[in-house]
Design an enzyme around this catalytic site. Structure first.
Site, PDB file in Angstrom:
ATOM      1  CG  ASP A  21      -1.699   1.249   1.417  1.00  0.00           C
ATOM      2  OD1 ASP A  21      -1.946   1.923   0.399  1.00  0.00           O
ATOM      3  OD2 ASP A  21      -2.086   1.549   2.565  1.00  0.00           O
ATOM      4  CG  ASP A  25      -6.096   3.012   0.626  1.00  0.00           C
ATOM      5  OD1 ASP A  25      -5.151   2.192   0.724  1.00  0.00           O
ATOM      6  OD2 ASP A  25      -6.779   3.112  -0.409  1.00  0.00           O
ATOM      7  CG  ASP A  98      -8.245 -13.748 -11.900  1.00  0.00           C
ATOM      8  OD1 ASP A  98      -9.128 -14.381 -12.494  1.00  0.00           O
ATOM      9  OD2 ASP A  98      -7.717 -14.118 -10.844  1.00  0.00           O
ATOM     10  CG  ASP A 203     -13.131 -16.723 -11.324  1.00  0.00           C
ATOM     11  OD1 ASP A 203     -12.333 -17.042 -10.431  1.00  0.00           O
ATOM     12  OD2 ASP A 203     -14.361 -16.634 -11.141  1.00  0.00           O
ATOM     13  CD  GLU A 265     -11.084 -21.148 -10.019  1.00  0.00           C
ATOM     14  OE1 GLU A 265     -10.948 -21.176  -8.800  1.00  0.00           O
ATOM     15  OE2 GLU A 265     -12.050 -20.571 -10.574  1.00  0.00           O
ATOM     16  CG  HIS A 329      -6.712 -15.996  -4.826  1.00  0.00           C
ATOM     17  ND1 HIS A 329      -6.327 -16.714  -5.946  1.00  0.00           N
ATOM     18  CD2 HIS A 329      -8.034 -15.763  -4.977  1.00  0.00           C
ATOM     19  CE1 HIS A 329      -7.370 -16.896  -6.720  1.00  0.00           C
ATOM     20  NE2 HIS A 329      -8.419 -16.326  -6.164  1.00  0.00           N
ATOM     21  CG  ASP A 330      -9.597 -19.115  -4.434  1.00  0.00           C
ATOM     22  OD1 ASP A 330      -9.991 -18.077  -3.868  1.00  0.00           O
ATOM     23  OD2 ASP A 330      -9.793 -19.355  -5.640  1.00  0.00           O
TER      24      ASP A 330
HETATM   25  C1  NOJ Z   1     -12.530 -18.497  -8.021  1.00  0.00           C
HETATM   26  C2  NOJ Z   1     -11.705 -17.410  -7.443  1.00  0.00           C
HETATM   27  O1  NOJ Z   1     -10.362 -17.793  -7.419  1.00  0.00           O
HETATM   28  C3  NOJ Z   1     -12.270 -17.125  -6.082  1.00  0.00           C
HETATM   29  O2  NOJ Z   1     -11.436 -16.314  -5.318  1.00  0.00           O
HETATM   30  C4  NOJ Z   1     -13.649 -16.558  -6.266  1.00  0.00           C
HETATM   31  O3  NOJ Z   1     -14.278 -16.411  -5.003  1.00  0.00           O
HETATM   32  C5  NOJ Z   1     -14.531 -17.449  -7.133  1.00  0.00           C
HETATM   33  N1  NOJ Z   1     -13.850 -18.004  -8.262  1.00  0.00           N
HETATM   34  C6  NOJ Z   1     -15.710 -16.672  -7.639  1.00  0.00           C
HETATM   35  O4  NOJ Z   1     -15.326 -15.793  -8.648  1.00  0.00           O
END
Ligand code: NOJ
Length: 560
Positions: A21, A25, A98, A203, A265, A329-330
């Site tokens: 950042d 913020d 993305d 995605d 994905e 990130h998931d």
């Molecule tokens: C996969 C993404 O990686 C995730 O972070 C997101 O919540 C879902 N798709 C919905 O877009």
């Protein structure tokens, strides 16, 4: 297979919101990314994948897009993005966006129009259905965000119909059956490619096509959430017949016209169905992310890891290319999930990196892995942000689970583990922001941070640098054949990479124990030269080795 640039790439994934950042913020921004480009250059990566940075209400941290052709103001401006793109390109770093094609934000102008009336020109951009005779939702689907507590349909007063939202109620699914929607999407992707971006991470790409007639799921509602009567069936909208035709059409209309990379994905996809998507001759997508290794919450054994890798690597015999990653990130942090984030944090982080960078395919590094960032332990649900954790928590508590038990169960797999701010140094807020970070910093930042890692003689960052550099000078890493040795060994991961010019051997002890193993007979009779180790204290000669330290990882080559 004809060589493409993304086969030689090392991709670095940036979760902009948590990276750096510069305006105080508490939210990471493009200025922060620009300021760190030299660090990425030094690391050696040559491609960035940005998690969504488009304009978005941030219900799902950017996966809810309200304008595909603008930058989220808390991240910066389009001007800044162009500056970033130019600077990255000048450094030899490509930039991949993305792209969320399955849904938009409910604030997107298409949806705002769509919900106004049944004859609005944008009506069919989304999936609308009349209520059943009893006024109920058109089918029994539950949305993914509330784990069966909520329907995947939302009733909209204005027109008296329901719209489909497989994810949040604020993220309506778009309707790919409708040609004008397709045309808008093609135009938008073309616009980005013309601007100079180098491709897309797509995605939920295998969910664009919905099953004909939108039938009820036959899956039984799972207790305890079954009481709500909704079924969270992630498979029902996945890999639906017609998806391949759709992807081929998008490829023809847009992607094939550019030298771009597409990586999809693909949840709910096993190696069996993967070739249809990635076989080059099919002209769909270039690569995909599968979750047979990386999916929360399954814990994979070393043997399962090897078998799964083998299945995916076998696909490469069929004119296809694969990705190498363990987390993103998931998911939880890779060193916490697959390694040992306590006593062996440093060697296990290096071992996991060794696998990702020396197995066949394109490696993807998620921000923070290169300094061994770990999972976070927040004490209260209020400190968690991401929708799955919060949704699952309240669903469980509402169904009677003890709140503490529910939190302990959800912590290890929360996506927030990967989303806490990047730990730059040991100053307040880990040097991420001078303000209040949007999500709390991992308290381990005083011990684990970029500055400390760079100052350490055991630096993980330096190890990543070496691995990434090796990719450029060792042809067997990209081009070589692959063969596991000691396939059934429960702790050792050992493999050969061989091409006409080079033979490499990778040896990893994927465990907390010292493992007594002698090298297989077929490796005898050659002189092995050690190229890389995460355990400098061990003897560099392979011939005399008969045991391997916990999390030891080595790369050797046959000396010619
Ligand atoms: C996969 C993404 O990686 C995730 O972070 C997101 O919540 C879902 N798709 C919905 O877009």
């Amino acid at each position: 297979m004809e060589k493409r640039w993304w086969q030689e790439a090392v991709v670095y994934q940036i979760y902009c919101k948590s990276f750096c950042d510069t305006n105080g913020d508490g939210i990471g921004d493009l200025g922060g990314v620009i300021s760190k480009l030299p660090m990425l250059k030094e690391l050696g990566i040559n491609c960035i994948w940005f998690n969504p940075i488009y304009k978005s209400p941030q219900v799902d941290n950017g996966y809810d897009i309200s304008d595909y052709q603008d930058i989220e103001p808390s991240f910066g401006t389009m001007e800044q993005f162009k500056e970033l793109l130019d600077k990255a390109h000048a450094m030899g770093i490509r930039v991949v966006m993305d792209l969320v094609l399955n849904h938009t934000s409910d604030q997107h102008k298409w949806f705002q129009e769509s919900r106004k009336s049944k004859d609005n020109p944008y009506r069919d951009y989304y999936v609308w259905r009349a209520p059943k005779e009893n006024g109920k939702e058109p089918n029994n689907w539950g949305n993914y965000f509330y784990e069966g507590r909520g329907s995947a349909w939302q009733f909209d007063e204005t027109t008296g119909e329901y719209y489909l939202h497989n994810y949040s109620v604020k993220m309506p699914d778009v309707n790919w059956e409708y040609e004008p929607l397709r045309q808008e999407m093609y135009k938008m992707m073309t616009w980005w490619l013309d601007l100079g971006v180098d491709g897309f991470r797509l995605d939920a790409i295998n969910r664009l096509k919905k099953p004909a007639g939108l039938p009820d799921s036959k899956m039984p509602p799972a207790p305890p959430v079954g009481i709500y009567g909704y079924v969270v069936d992630r498979a029902i909208c996945t890999n639906v017949p017609g998806i391949h035709e759709l992807l081929r059409t998008i490829n023809k209309e847009v992607w094939s016209k550019y030298d771009c990379m597409t990586v999809g994905e693909c949840g709910n996809l096993s190696s069996d169905g993967a070739l249809d998507y990635i076989s080059q001759g099919n002209n769909e997508i270039d690569m995909l992310f599968h979750f047979e290794i990386g999916k929360n919450p399954n814990i994979i054994t070393v043997n399962e890891y090897k078998q799964t890798q083998q299945r995916w690597i076998d696909l490469m015999q069929h004119n296809a290319w694969i990705t190498q990653f363990l987390t993103n990130h998931d998911s939880a942090r890779q060193v916490s999930r697959f390694g040992n984030d306590q006593q062996y944090r440093v060697p296990s982080a290096k071992l996991l990196a060794t696998l990702i960078h020396t197995m066949p395919g394109t490696p993807f590094v998620y921000q923070g892995e290169e300094i061994g960032m770990t999972n976070v332990h927040f004490d209260t649900i209020d400190d968690y942000d991401e929708r799955y954790t919060v949704g699952k928590y309240y669903t469980a508590v509402e169904a009677g689970e003890d709140p503490e038990v529910a939190l302990s169960r959800l912590r290890p797999t929360s996506r927030d583990n990967a989303r806490t701010p990047y730990q730059w140094d040991d100053s307040e807020n880990a040097g991420f922001t001078t303000g209040k970070p949007w999500i709390k910093v991992n308290p381990r930042y005083t011990e684990i941070n970029y500055a400390a890692d760079r100052a350490s003689k055991d630096s993980i960052f330096e190890f990543y640098k070496k691995l990434i550099a090796m990719r450029k000078t060792n042809p067997a890493i990209i081009d070589g054949d692959f063969k596991f040795l000691l396939m059934d060994h429960p702790q050792m991961v050992m493999y050969l990479r061989k091409c006409a010019r080079q033979t490499l051997l990778v040896v990893c002890n994927f465990s907390d124990e010292t493992v007594p193993v002698q090298i297989p007979a077929e490796l005898e009779g050659f002189t092995w030269e050690r190229l890389l180790t995460n355990r400098e204290e061990t003897a560099p000669s392979l011939e005399r080795r008969d045991n391997w330290l916990p999390w030891e990882a080595e790369v050797y080559q046959v000396k010619l």
